[in-house]
Write an enzyme that holds these catalytic residues in place. Structure first.
Site, PDB file in Angstrom:
ATOM      1  N   HIS A  62      39.601  34.870  44.742  1.00  0.00           N
ATOM      2  CA  HIS A  62      40.252  36.170  44.501  1.00  0.00           C
ATOM      3  C   HIS A  62      39.519  37.248  45.281  1.00  0.00           C
ATOM      4  O   HIS A  62      38.435  37.017  45.828  1.00  0.00           O
ATOM      5  CB  HIS A  62      40.272  36.519  43.006  1.00  0.00           C
ATOM      6  CG  HIS A  62      38.952  36.405  42.319  1.00  0.00           C
ATOM      7  ND1 HIS A  62      37.866  37.179  42.635  1.00  0.00           N
ATOM      8  CD2 HIS A  62      38.528  35.574  41.335  1.00  0.00           C
ATOM      9  CE1 HIS A  62      36.866  36.847  41.874  1.00  0.00           C
ATOM     10  NE2 HIS A  62      37.221  35.864  41.077  1.00  0.00           N
TER      11      HIS A  62
HETATM   12  P1  TYD Z   1      37.019  35.294  36.874  1.00  0.00           P
HETATM   13  O1  TYD Z   1      36.485  36.594  37.388  1.00  0.00           O
HETATM   14  O2  TYD Z   1      38.381  34.890  37.316  1.00  0.00           O
HETATM   15  O3  TYD Z   1      35.991  34.125  37.201  1.00  0.00           O
HETATM   16  P2  TYD Z   1      35.637  33.456  38.606  1.00  0.00           P
HETATM   17  O4  TYD Z   1      35.789  34.492  39.661  1.00  0.00           O
HETATM   18  O5  TYD Z   1      34.246  32.986  38.478  1.00  0.00           O
HETATM   19  O6  TYD Z   1      36.575  32.312  38.795  1.00  0.00           O
HETATM   20  O7  TYD Z   1      36.940  35.362  35.282  1.00  0.00           O
HETATM   21  C1  TYD Z   1      37.251  34.242  34.460  1.00  0.00           C
HETATM   22  C2  TYD Z   1      37.751  34.779  33.113  1.00  0.00           C
HETATM   23  O8  TYD Z   1      36.747  35.572  32.482  1.00  0.00           O
HETATM   24  C3  TYD Z   1      38.987  35.652  33.255  1.00  0.00           C
HETATM   25  O9  TYD Z   1      39.867  35.332  32.190  1.00  0.00           O
HETATM   26  C4  TYD Z   1      38.468  37.059  33.052  1.00  0.00           C
HETATM   27  C5  TYD Z   1      37.242  36.878  32.192  1.00  0.00           C
HETATM   28  N1  TYD Z   1      36.193  37.885  32.500  1.00  0.00           N
HETATM   29  C6  TYD Z   1      35.946  38.915  31.606  1.00  0.00           C
HETATM   30  O10 TYD Z   1      36.572  39.017  30.536  1.00  0.00           O
HETATM   31  N2  TYD Z   1      34.969  39.833  31.909  1.00  0.00           N
HETATM   32  C7  TYD Z   1      34.254  39.766  33.067  1.00  0.00           C
HETATM   33  O11 TYD Z   1      33.373  40.620  33.319  1.00  0.00           O
HETATM   34  C8  TYD Z   1      34.529  38.703  33.997  1.00  0.00           C
HETATM   35  C9  TYD Z   1      33.793  38.572  35.296  1.00  0.00           C
HETATM   36  C10 TYD Z   1      35.508  37.789  33.672  1.00  0.00           C
END
Ligand code: TYD
Length: 134
Positions: A49
């Protein structure tokens, strides 16, 4: 702001080394949020992303992993495996992380509070927004 490795101060000491990350001093943003990624099973990929506003600084606190970044035209891979440097990921850069070693511990310092609307999760939409300079 370009994606780049930032070397942190390392105070070497027979008692053990100390490194510092201070907002505005060592990284070019104010830290609003910190999160950790850990216990990543072998072969898993995180991310895939970009953020419209958020800037991140990613450090390996333990073990190693690769960060893939892509500005819509060029891509690059950075291997992070020490605690005295990290990768600055500006806004509007596509990024994913993989190749996590056993016991890898990833620290992410973020310039924003969590906002799901800041995410671009579709590479095509990201590339189009990037191209049009939105
Ligand atoms: P995501 O940022 O998509 O993880 P990665 O980039 O490592 O794949 O986040 C995964 C899940 O966690 C998503 O449902 C959002 C949640 N999340 C939060 O609630 N707060 C946060 O600060 C972060 C980074 C993620």
């Amino acid at each position: 702001m370009n994606p780049r490795i930032i070397n942190l101060p390392k105070i070497e000491d027979p008692r053990g080394n100390l490194s510092i990350i201070e907002s505005g001093q060592h990284i070019p943003f104010e830290i609003k949020r910190t999160y950790l990624i850990y216990d990543v099973p072998g072969g898993q990929v995180r991310g895939g992303h970009a953020y419209r506003k958020q800037v991140e600084f990613i450090v390996s606190l333990s073990g190693s992993f690769d960060v893939h970044i892509d500005d819509g035209v060029n891509s690059e891979i950075f291997s992070l495996n020490r605690s005295y440097y990290g990768l600055l990921v500006p806004k509007m850069i596509w990024r994913s992380m993989d190749n996590f070693s056993t016991n890898a511990l990833c620290l992410v310092l973020s310039s924003t509070e969590f906002d799901d609307d800041d995410y671009l999760r579709d590479y095509k939409v990201f590339a189009e927004e990037k191209k049009s300079g939105l």
